[in-house]
Design an enzyme around this catalytic site. Structure first.
Site, PDB file in Angstrom:
ATOM      1  N   HIS B 217       0.779  -1.227   0.000  1.00 31.43           N
ATOM      2  CA  HIS B 217       0.000   0.000   0.000  1.00 31.43           C
ATOM      3  C   HIS B 217       0.813   1.280   0.000  1.00 31.43           C
ATOM      4  CE1 HIS B 217      -3.892   1.634  -0.706  1.00 31.43           C
ATOM      5  NE2 HIS B 217      -3.476   2.672  -0.047  1.00 31.43           N
ATOM      6  N   TYR B 221       1.444   5.564  -2.287  1.00 35.01           N
ATOM      7  CA  TYR B 221       1.763   6.944  -1.917  1.00 35.01           C
ATOM      8  C   TYR B 221       3.049   7.393  -2.587  1.00 35.01           C
ATOM      9  CZ  TYR B 221      -2.095   6.212   1.111  1.00 35.01           C
ATOM     10  OH  TYR B 221      -3.348   5.931   1.558  1.00 35.01           O
ATOM     11  N   HIS B 368     -11.620   0.791  -8.774  1.00 34.34           N
ATOM     12  CA  HIS B 368     -11.144   1.762  -7.790  1.00 34.34           C
ATOM     13  C   HIS B 368      -9.730   2.237  -8.120  1.00 34.34           C
ATOM     14  CE1 HIS B 368      -9.429   3.336  -4.102  1.00 34.34           C
ATOM     15  NE2 HIS B 368      -8.576   2.342  -4.112  1.00 34.34           N
ATOM     16  N   PHE B 369      -8.816   1.289  -8.318  1.00 34.47           N
ATOM     17  CA  PHE B 369      -7.434   1.768  -8.439  1.00 34.47           C
ATOM     18  C   PHE B 369      -7.123   2.349  -9.816  1.00 34.47           C
ATOM     19  CE2 PHE B 369      -6.206  -2.818  -9.209  1.00 34.47           C
ATOM     20  CZ  PHE B 369      -5.582  -2.648 -10.432  1.00 34.47           C
ATOM     21  N   HIS B 370      -7.937   2.002 -10.824  1.00 36.24           N
ATOM     22  CA  HIS B 370      -7.730   2.715 -12.081  1.00 36.24           C
ATOM     23  C   HIS B 370      -8.147   4.179 -11.939  1.00 36.24           C
ATOM     24  CE1 HIS B 370      -6.744  -1.061 -14.063  1.00 36.24           C
ATOM     25  NE2 HIS B 370      -6.356  -0.360 -15.101  1.00 36.24           N
ATOM     26  N   ARG B 431     -11.929 -10.220 -10.399  1.00 35.13           N
ATOM     27  CA  ARG B 431     -11.103  -9.301 -11.174  1.00 35.13           C
ATOM     28  C   ARG B 431     -10.137 -10.021 -12.108  1.00 35.13           C
ATOM     29  NH1 ARG B 431      -6.866  -6.952  -6.653  1.00 35.13           N
ATOM     30  NH2 ARG B 431      -5.852  -6.075  -8.467  1.00 35.13           N
ATOM     31  N   ARG B 432      -9.567 -11.140 -11.647  1.00 39.85           N
ATOM     32  CA  ARG B 432      -8.470 -11.715 -12.423  1.00 39.85           C
ATOM     33  C   ARG B 432      -8.920 -12.926 -13.216  1.00 39.85           C
ATOM     34  NH1 ARG B 432      -5.717 -10.687  -7.218  1.00 39.85           N
ATOM     35  NH2 ARG B 432      -4.506  -8.791  -7.499  1.00 39.85           N
TER      36      ARG B 432
END
Lengths: 198, 537
Positions: B217, B221, B368-370, B431-432
């Site tokens: 994670h 950042y 979300h992460f895209h 997802r995968r």
């Protein structure tokens, strides 16, 4: 090296210095308010989670229990004839379901459970990393080789549910799923022995 | 200070970054096409998973690392007004990273490293993949060292002065990266490499996953901080105003550094090898680290509002229309903040200790992460490239309008692609997967969303190609101009010592890391664990 423990005077000096620095820092009134709102908002979210976790015992599956994946078939619990829905309910009335995850399926491939009953799934991998998920329910856990995953769920509505592997486990991963049939409580009959399901 | 060495270092790093980005977009396009199931001849799990692995590695490791290194050299030289310290070391680091990328690329493209970018033992990739990934990290440590030395040298030469904000944030990022990359480095050196080289037969998957979570994670950042640097240091000026608050900006960067590290277990919520209490602790940290992002949103929007009002905007919303929307930096900031809000709320669902079970490993997660990474972060990287390219090449940007078309395209494509993913996630699609093989009525409800995904992907690919084309044309055929350097606003007001250095924060991180990872790692040496052997795909 001699360690000097801070005394009262040192502490007072430090605090006075910090107080002076804080008063020199220019923080706009609006910023202060927003900082307060942000912290309060996050506090509210965390608070809600604390309440559900502490009062209702809602936790993610975190059963730290190890097992030798290489000899599952020889184990007391995950031997072939011990799998599936267990004939005897647990002392608290929950049903126990034991599954082995392996490329590419959850074994046994089909299980039948009653609606509205607390079900404790116990699962172990015989090869690589897998994930089990019954869509649109909270039945979700990773199945990490070397560990037993335990997850508790209740299915309120009868129907046919797929149990999908949701972690990449190899080139046949797309095909890895098993069938869970939820039947009304009154139509469900406990199996006579473990491992008999298809 | 914009000397030839800095310029070359920055450009060389940027070209690898954006080259990887362009290439990765083609893999992404292939994936949405294959996954949609609309084109039978494309169906191939082997190619799909090789492609996902390559797309992930190129975007998450290559684009980011090289962009951050290039941007760091530029920022350090520019804001501290001194040349890059020890350029030989910088080039050596660059070389190590490039060799690493090539070593990892070969097995990836040959389908010998289809372990996705999060590795997944006990599935074992070709050893060169692990060596390459390790070299990429090791090379980036050279950059960290240079950034921290420059930071320290400047402070020594300017006693009592406040370090310019861009450099303060860059140094925070170098520290963050050193702290966070340690987890994956330990996994690599003590587990993956000996195992892939055949020195050990088995691997402790629980330990490997825990070490990876240490990195997994905070690395986000590491990617995000340069985008925040642009939001804080370039956007207010570009909008015709100034930064609302320097102190709050520093506070946000420090909070990200300190709180961003001990939170990795929210990736392990559904894992059996860590106990609930540790997950709970990391959950609290995860929510706490939302605070600096809320502060950033506030400060950047406040700065934009001041700029909008200065340009005649009135009323509650009038200032929004008065903003210079035709400035790529301003447009990018607005679009990326929008995507940050959308993606941020999704992130709060993911971070929720128990609610996570509903969306874990579903299409919701890439949705979300895209939004956060490809949306917020990459959009700001693109804007930075548009700003710096003319300076770096001494040429005018090839077109003034096309960058705006490109940025809008990226935003629209991202929204069209990620919205169906969020819905699919709630409907339980994993997802995968490369295709839907479940013989279940549930999957019928997934079908309508596949088409939107393909359209979004097409728009994104077009936008990415336009971006690379614009950079190429600017460098090759742009109108030559005197290199005009618009320095970032680095007039630093007074800040206390604890917002001007990291001694205190490093100690605090050490304590937090020991608390949150000490026992969870130690337990693998205390418990009786069983490690599986290696498996192929």
């Amino acid at each position: 090296m001699r360690i000097r423990f801070p005394d009262k005077k040192w502490f007072h000096e430090k605090m006075a210095g910090l107080g002076e620095e804080m008063s020199r820092l220019e923080i706009n009134e609006l910023e202060r308010k927003w900082l307060f709102v942000s912290v309060a908002m996050i506090g509210l979210f965390v608070g809600a989670i604390v309440v559900t976790a502490a009062m209702h015992g809602v936790h993610p599956p975190s059963h730290v229990e190890t097992i030798d994946s290489a000899s599952l078939h020889l184990s007391q619990e995950f031997a072939e004839d011990k799998l599936g829905v267990q004939p005897e309910p647990l002392p608290d009335g929950s049903l126990q379901v034991r599954l082995v995850a392996g490329r590419y399926g959850f074994y046994p491939r089909e299980i039948e459970v009653p609606a509205g009953r607390r079900i404790v799934f116990r699962m172990a991998s015989m090869d690589v990393l897998h994930g089990a998920h019954i869509p649109m329910t909270n039945m979700s856990t990773m199945i990490v080789p070397g560990y037993v995953s335990e997850v508790v769920s209740v299915f309120p509505k009868p129907g046919e549910y797929p149990m999908l592997c949701n972690e990449y486990c190899g080139l046949g991963h797309d095909h890895m799923w098993s069938k869970v049939t939820v039947v009304a409580q009154e139509n469900w009959r406990a199996p006579a022995t473990g491992g008999k399901q298809p | 200070m914009n000397d030839a060495t800095t310029t070359r270092l920055t450009l060389f790093n940027f070209w690898v970054a954006f080259g990887a980005f362009g290439l990765a977009c083609f893999f992404g396009m292939y994936q949405v096409l294959e996954r949609s199931g609309l084109f039978a001849f494309l169906q191939s799990p082997a190619v799909y998973f090789a492609s996902v692995s390559t797309h992930g590695v190129l975007m998450a490791f290559v684009l980011t690392t090289f962009f951050i290194m290039g941007f760091g050299y530029y920022t350090a030289a520019q804001s501290l007004r001194r040349p890059v310290w020890n350029p030989q070391l910088a080039w050596a680091g660059y070389g190590v990273c490039v060799v690493g990328v090539v070593l990892a690329a070969v097995p990836l493209l040959l389908g010998k490293a289809s372990v996705l970018y999060t590795f997944y033992p006990p599935i074992q990739a070709n050893v060169f993949f692990y060596i390459g990934a390790t070299l990429l990290v090791v090379g980036s440590w050279f950059w960290c060292a240079i950034m921290l030395v420059m930071f320290a040298q400047w402070k020594k030469d300017h006693p009592g002065e406040t370090v310019p904000l861009p450099m303060f944030a860059t140094a925070a990022n170098a520290l963050l990266w050193l702290w966070t990359s340690l987890g994956v480095a330990l996994e690599s050196v003590f587990q993956l490499l000996p195992w892939a080289l055949g020195l050990t037969d088995t691997i402790d998957v629980g330990l490997a996953r825990t070490l990876f979570a240490w990195t997994l994670h905070p690395i986000v950042y590491f990617w995000l901080i340069p985008a925040y640097i642009a939001l804080y240091c370039y956007v207010p000026q570009a909008a015709g105003g100034k930064l609302f608050s320097d102190v709050l900006a520093r506070t946000a960067f420090v909070l990200i550094l300190v709180l961003g590290l001990p939170i990795g277990f929210h990736h392990l919520y559904m894992d059996p090898e860590q106990a609930a209490g540790w997950k709970f602790l990391h959950m609290v940290g995860t929510f706490a680290v939302a605070i600096p992002t809320l502060l950033t949103g506030f400060t950047v929007i406040a700065s934009l509002e001041m700029a909008g009002r200065r340009q005649g905007g009135t009323g509650l919303f009038g200032w929004i229309g008065a903003l210079p929307w035709k400035n790529p930096m301003v447009l990018a900031a607005i679009l990326s903040l929008l995507m940050l809000v959308l993606g941020g709320f999704g992130g709060i669902v993911n971070a929720s200790y128990a609610m996570n079970a509903m969306v874990h490993n579903t299409a919701w997660v890439p949705g979300h992460f895209h939004l956060i990474f490809a949306g917020t972060v990459v959009t700001m990287y693109l804007a930075v490239a548009y700003k710096l390219w003319p300076e770096l090449c001494g040429r005018k940007l090839y077109s003034e309008d096309l960058p705006l078309v490109q940025l809008w395209g990226w935003f629209i494509g991202m929204v069209i692609m990620t919205t169906p993913w969020h819905v699919l996630g709630l409907l339980g699609q994993p997802r995968r997967i490369s295709s839907v093989q479940y013989n279940s009525v549930l999957t019928l409800s997934w079908d309508p969303y596949e088409v939107a995904m393909v359209i979004g992907g097409l728009i994104l690919l077009g936008s990415a190609c336009l971006f690379v084309y614009l950079l190429y044309k600017t460098q090759a055929a742009g109108e030559k101009v005197e290199a005009r350097v618009e320095a970032a606003d680095d007039s630093a007001p007074w800040a206390p010592a604890w917002l001007n250095g990291f001694a205190l924060w490093n100690r605090l991180i050490l304590v937090l890391m020991a608390l949150s990872y000490g026992y969870p790692i130690l337990q693998f040496f205390l418990l009786k664990t069983h490690s599986p052997t290696a498996w192929g795909y």
